[in-house]
Design an enzyme around this catalytic site. Structure first.
Site, PDB file in Angstrom:
ATOM      1  CG  HIS A   1     -49.164  19.384 -21.344  1.00 35.00           C
ATOM      2  ND1 HIS A   1     -48.442  17.978 -20.765  1.00 35.00           N
ATOM      3  CD2 HIS A   1     -48.737  19.608 -22.618  1.00 35.00           C
ATOM      4  CE1 HIS A   1     -47.563  18.135 -21.746  1.00 35.00           C
ATOM      5  NE2 HIS A   1     -47.096  19.094 -22.580  1.00 35.00           N
TER       6      HIS A   1
ATOM      7  CD  GLU B   1     -46.137  22.383 -24.266  1.00 42.19           C
ATOM      8  OE1 GLU B   1     -45.547  21.402 -23.352  1.00 42.19           O
ATOM      9  OE2 GLU B   1     -45.745  21.188 -24.811  1.00 42.19           O
TER      10      GLU B   1
ATOM     11  NE  ARG C   1     -43.577   8.682 -21.090  1.00 35.84           N
ATOM     12  CZ  ARG C   1     -43.565   8.698 -20.633  1.00 35.84           C
ATOM     13  NH1 ARG C   1     -43.440   7.857 -19.772  1.00 35.84           N
ATOM     14  NH2 ARG C   1     -42.537   9.663 -19.862  1.00 35.84           N
TER      15      ARG C   1
ATOM     16  CG  HIS D   1     -48.028  17.933 -26.910  1.00 35.74           C
ATOM     17  ND1 HIS D   1     -49.361  17.941 -26.724  1.00 35.74           N
ATOM     18  CD2 HIS D   1     -46.772  18.225 -26.694  1.00 35.74           C
ATOM     19  CE1 HIS D   1     -48.700  17.891 -25.435  1.00 35.74           C
ATOM     20  NE2 HIS D   1     -47.150  18.239 -25.425  1.00 35.74           N
TER      21      HIS D   1
END
Length: 315
Positions: A97, A115, A192, A172
């Site tokens: 991200h 996150e 992605r 991740h």
């Protein structure tokens, strides 16, 4: 004194989803490939709706726009946090991200995405992808281009109750057989990197975002330090997992009766297990696993009683 806002989750079907959200929490999910429960969301791609009280029927997005006093008068154009429960019935794609600056420039002003994960449950010998082994950007690009994923990706073993902090820039992926509560910045931006060459029903592979991923990945990988602290108080064990720039996250294990004071701009709560009740301002609110609620600014003193495990967060 205002009421807690109990929220109706939004469900998302995913290629990697399953039935754990129904099996574990009793949710009415749209299909046997349901991957995400957006439990507390003010994001336009899936805002939660208030179920009780004077704001019943309003979305969290609408309240953020119309009643900023409920959130301590916080600034910002969008509700800042998003709580999800993810059912990884199959491996998720390997992702990274962006941070706020990159997302703002390249994703129409969207927030970046830092996150964290609390592992609710996982199969024996479960793992997740957390970081990579490349020492330089050149090595990273070469391993991606050559498809040497086993050499590039770093896998770590996981167990129920583990916590992982995943800053923007961290490669991740959740892997098969994992049920996770995720607290994150309110962003739907994902780059992605690798999707195991999977195809959908029409035979199409999902889009990759390799150049953006290369732009934003932290190289070399740095582990985010997670040092949980546990505190015993009457009727509750409080574990502090993270106190970071975007959010703080805690676990409350309630056994008996415990007293709290909500003095943050707001607090988000998800009941992961057990049953009991909240008592506040002379009212009693039943609690059971699968419930999610928001305690607004100025909520003040309340009690929890019963046997309950909750994940709590605030900005």
């Amino acid at each position: 004194m205002s009421e807690p806002l109990f929220l109706e989750p939004v469900f998302k079907e995913r290629i990697w989803g399953g039935t754990a959200l129904r099996d574990r929490f009793g949710y009415r999910i749209p299909s046997d490939h349901t991957g995400e429960c957006w439990a507390i969301s003010g994001h336009p791609n899936g805002p939660s709706t208030v179920k009780n009280g004077e704001f019943a029927g309003k979305t969290l997005m609408e309240l953020w726009e119309e009643r900023r006093d409920l959130f301590g008068g916080m600034s910002g154009k969008g509700f800042p946090l998003l709580t999800k429960i993810l059912d990884a019935n199959a491996d998720l794609s390997v992702q990274v991200h962006p941070d706020d600056a990159y997302a703002n420039e390249h994703e129409n002003g969207e927030l970046g995405k830092t996150e964290c994960w609390y592992i609710i449950d996982c199969k024996e010998d479960a793992q997740l992808v957390y970081g990579h082994h490349a020492k330089t950007k050149e090595e990273f690009v070469r391993l991606v281009e050559e498809g040497k994923w086993d050499s590039l990706l770093r896998k770590v073993p996981i167990h129920p109750g583990d916590f992982f902090y995943v800053p923007s820039g961290t490669i991740h992926a959740l892997c098969e057989g994992t049920l996770v509560l995720e607290t994150q910045q309110s962003s739907d931006t994902t780059y992605r990197v690798y999707d195991y060459d999977r195809t959908d029903a029409a035979g199409n592979k999902r889009e990759l975002h390799l150049q953006k991923a290369i732009d934003v990945t932290t190289i070399p990988h740095r582990d985010a330090a997670v040092l949980p602290r546990t505190e015993e108080k009457p009727g509750v064990t409080i574990t502090t997992f993270a106190k970071e720039a975007f959010f703080s996250v805690y676990k409350w294990d309630v056994k008996g009766t415990a007293s709290f004071t909500q003095n943050k701009p707001f607090e988000l709560a998800s009941v992961l297990d057990g049953e009991g009740a909240m008592k506040a301002d002379g009212k009693t609110y039943p609690l059971e696993k699968g419930m999610h609620f928001l305690l607004p600014s100025g909520f003040g003193h309340f009690e929890l009683e019963g046997h309950l495990t909750l994940i709590i967060s605030h900005p």
